[in-house]
Write a protein that holds these residues in place. Structure first.
Motif, PDB file in Angstrom:
ATOM      1  N   MET A  75       0.856  -1.169   0.000  1.00 22.31           N
ATOM      2  CA  MET A  75       0.000   0.000   0.000  1.00 22.31           C
ATOM      3  C   MET A  75       0.898   1.227   0.000  1.00 22.31           C
ATOM      4  N   ARG A  76       0.654   2.094  -0.987  1.00 23.42           N
ATOM      5  CA  ARG A  76       1.486   3.292  -1.110  1.00 23.42           C
ATOM      6  C   ARG A  76       0.628   4.475  -1.538  1.00 23.42           C
ATOM      7  N   PRO A  77       1.109   5.686  -1.299  1.00 20.20           N
ATOM      8  CA  PRO A  77       0.395   6.871  -1.795  1.00 20.20           C
ATOM      9  C   PRO A  77       0.431   6.900  -3.327  1.00 20.20           C
ATOM     10  N   LEU A  78      -0.510   7.571  -3.918  1.00 21.00           N
ATOM     11  CA  LEU A  78      -0.550   7.692  -5.372  1.00 21.00           C
ATOM     12  C   LEU A  78       0.517   8.671  -5.843  1.00 21.00           C
ATOM     13  N   THR A  79       1.063   8.426  -7.026  1.00 21.20           N
ATOM     14  CA  THR A  79       2.001   9.378  -7.615  1.00 21.20           C
ATOM     15  C   THR A  79       1.212  10.591  -8.104  1.00 21.20           C
ATOM     16  N   GLU A  80       1.923  11.631  -8.493  1.00 19.41           N
ATOM     17  CA  GLU A  80       1.247  12.837  -8.985  1.00 19.41           C
ATOM     18  C   GLU A  80       0.408  12.522 -10.221  1.00 19.41           C
ATOM     19  N   GLU A  81       0.955  11.716 -11.121  1.00 22.56           N
ATOM     20  CA  GLU A  81       0.233  11.362 -12.351  1.00 22.56           C
ATOM     21  C   GLU A  81      -1.014  10.532 -12.036  1.00 22.56           C
ATOM     22  N   GLU A  82      -0.886   9.561 -11.142  1.00 25.30           N
ATOM     23  CA  GLU A  82      -2.036   8.730 -10.756  1.00 25.30           C
ATOM     24  C   GLU A  82      -3.112   9.577 -10.081  1.00 25.30           C
ATOM     25  N   THR A  83      -2.685  10.492  -9.220  1.00 26.24           N
ATOM     26  CA  THR A  83      -3.632  11.374  -8.539  1.00 26.24           C
ATOM     27  C   THR A  83      -4.362  12.252  -9.546  1.00 26.24           C
ATOM     28  N   ARG A  84      -3.628  12.804 -10.499  1.00 31.50           N
ATOM     29  CA  ARG A  84      -4.245  13.669 -11.510  1.00 31.50           C
ATOM     30  C   ARG A  84      -5.293  12.907 -12.315  1.00 31.50           C
ATOM     31  N   VAL A  85      -4.937  11.713 -12.784  1.00 29.63           N
ATOM     32  CA  VAL A  85      -5.855  10.907 -13.597  1.00 29.63           C
ATOM     33  C   VAL A  85      -7.110  10.547 -12.796  1.00 29.63           C
ATOM     34  N   MET A  86      -6.912  10.124 -11.546  1.00 27.23           N
ATOM     35  CA  MET A  86      -8.051   9.737 -10.714  1.00 27.23           C
ATOM     36  C   MET A  86      -8.941  10.941 -10.401  1.00 27.23           C
ATOM     37  N   PHE A  87      -8.347  12.072 -10.009  1.00 32.32           N
ATOM     38  CA  PHE A  87      -9.135  13.260  -9.674  1.00 32.32           C
ATOM     39  C   PHE A  87      -9.887  13.801 -10.883  1.00 32.32           C
ATOM     40  N   GLU A  88      -9.288  13.719 -12.074  1.00 31.66           N
ATOM     41  CA  GLU A  88      -9.992  14.164 -13.279  1.00 31.66           C
ATOM     42  C   GLU A  88     -11.238  13.319 -13.515  1.00 31.66           C
ATOM     43  N   LYS A  89     -11.115  12.016 -13.288  1.00 34.20           N
ATOM     44  CA  LYS A  89     -12.254  11.115 -13.475  1.00 34.20           C
ATOM     45  C   LYS A  89     -13.349  11.408 -12.452  1.00 34.20           C
ATOM     46  N   ILE A  90     -12.983  11.558 -11.186  1.00 38.56           N
ATOM     47  CA  ILE A  90     -13.961  11.820 -10.132  1.00 38.56           C
ATOM     48  C   ILE A  90     -14.590  13.195 -10.318  1.00 38.56           C
ATOM     49  N   ALA A  91     -13.803  14.176 -10.761  1.00 38.91           N
ATOM     50  CA  ALA A  91     -14.317  15.538 -10.956  1.00 38.91           C
ATOM     51  C   ALA A  91     -15.371  15.594 -12.057  1.00 38.91           C
ATOM     52  N   LYS A  92     -15.372  14.639 -12.984  1.00 34.32           N
ATOM     53  CA  LYS A  92     -16.413  14.605 -14.010  1.00 34.32           C
ATOM     54  C   LYS A  92     -17.788  14.421 -13.394  1.00 34.32           C
ATOM     55  N   TYR A  93     -17.832  13.772 -12.244  1.00 30.37           N
ATOM     56  CA  TYR A  93     -19.110  13.446 -11.616  1.00 30.37           C
ATOM     57  C   TYR A  93     -19.474  14.366 -10.457  1.00 30.37           C
ATOM     58  N   ILE A  94     -18.478  14.813  -9.675  1.00 27.88           N
ATOM     59  CA  ILE A  94     -18.811  15.628  -8.508  1.00 27.88           C
ATOM     60  C   ILE A  94     -18.222  17.028  -8.563  1.00 27.88           C
ATOM     61  N   GLY A  95     -17.473  17.347  -9.582  1.00 24.94           N
ATOM     62  CA  GLY A  95     -16.947  18.699  -9.783  1.00 24.94           C
ATOM     63  C   GLY A  95     -16.065  19.175  -8.641  1.00 24.94           C
ATOM     64  N   GLU A  96     -16.335  20.384  -8.169  1.00 27.20           N
ATOM     65  CA  GLU A  96     -15.530  21.010  -7.124  1.00 27.20           C
ATOM     66  C   GLU A  96     -15.711  20.351  -5.760  1.00 27.20           C
ATOM     67  N   ASN A  97     -16.704  19.501  -5.623  1.00 26.40           N
ATOM     68  CA  ASN A  97     -16.940  18.818  -4.350  1.00 26.40           C
ATOM     69  C   ASN A  97     -15.882  17.761  -4.052  1.00 26.40           C
ATOM     70  N   LEU A  98     -14.937  17.601  -4.935  1.00 25.44           N
ATOM     71  CA  LEU A  98     -13.859  16.637  -4.746  1.00 25.44           C
ATOM     72  C   LEU A  98     -13.105  16.889  -3.442  1.00 25.44           C
ATOM     73  N   GLN A  99     -12.923  18.152  -3.106  1.00 27.01           N
ATOM     74  CA  GLN A  99     -12.207  18.515  -1.877  1.00 27.01           C
ATOM     75  C   GLN A  99     -12.936  17.995  -0.638  1.00 27.01           C
ATOM     76  N   LEU A 100     -14.268  17.883  -0.712  1.00 29.40           N
ATOM     77  CA  LEU A 100     -15.049  17.416   0.430  1.00 29.40           C
ATOM     78  C   LEU A 100     -14.811  15.932   0.731  1.00 29.40           C
ATOM     79  N   LEU A 101     -14.299  15.185  -0.237  1.00 23.38           N
ATOM     80  CA  LEU A 101     -13.983  13.777   0.012  1.00 23.38           C
ATOM     81  C   LEU A 101     -12.750  13.624   0.897  1.00 23.38           C
ATOM     82  N   VAL A 102     -11.807  14.530   0.756  1.00 18.56           N
ATOM     83  CA  VAL A 102     -10.554  14.427   1.500  1.00 18.56           C
ATOM     84  C   VAL A 102     -10.668  15.095   2.872  1.00 18.56           C
ATOM     85  N   ASP A 103     -11.200  16.301   2.903  1.00 17.10           N
ATOM     86  CA  ASP A 103     -11.352  17.037   4.164  1.00 17.10           C
ATOM     87  C   ASP A 103     -12.773  16.886   4.679  1.00 17.10           C
TER      88      ASP A 103
END
Length: 133
Positions: free
Chosen positions: A1-29
């Motif tokens: 188990m490891r943290p995501l790389t910058e590229e992996e994080t970007r790809v994943m966040f772009e996909k999630i942002a398609k569905y929840i937009g700016e609310n992405l920050q609410l998943l982490v905080d």
């Protein structure tokens, strides 16, 4: 188990942002604690930092799963959401799917026409349950 790389994080966040937009920050905080994404066997898990610290005592080869599986990276490094992420995305989503037609076309379309493309369903989860580990 490891943290995501910058590229992996970007790809994943772009996909999630398609569905929840700016609310992405609410998943982490979240108000109930800080949550993070971790990669294990090409699968991305959503887990609280509190549980992550407890799991640090388990070796990576013995660890099967931790937290909620949000999706996986394909061999071509594309991110694919799993249906298990729906419980976390649904409160923030405007609708879980991709529109096939514009709003104007939807108003005058045939009742049997495709308006939203399929993204995930519970049947898909059951069909692929044995490979979700």
């Amino acid at each position: 188990m490891r943290p995501l790389t910058e590229e992996e994080t970007r790809v994943m966040f772009e996909k999630i942002a398609k569905y929840i937009g700016e609310n992405l920050q609410l998943l982490v905080d979240r108000p109930d604690g800080t949550y993070c994404f971790r990669l294990h066997n090409d699968r991305v898990y959503y887990v609280s930092e509190k549980i992550l610290k407890l799991a640090a005592n388990i070796s990576g080869d013995k660890l099967v799963s931790l937290g909620t599986c949000f999706g996986k990276f394909t061999k071509t490094h594309k991110f694919r959401l799993h249906v298990t992420a729906l419980d976390y995305l649904a409160p923030y989503a405007k609708g879980f799917g991709v529109a096939a037609k514009s709003t104007q076309d939807c108003r005058k379309v045939d009742p049997m026409a495709i308006v939203v493309f399929h993204q995930a369903d519970i049947g898909e989860y059951v069909r692929h349950e044995e490979t979700l580990t």
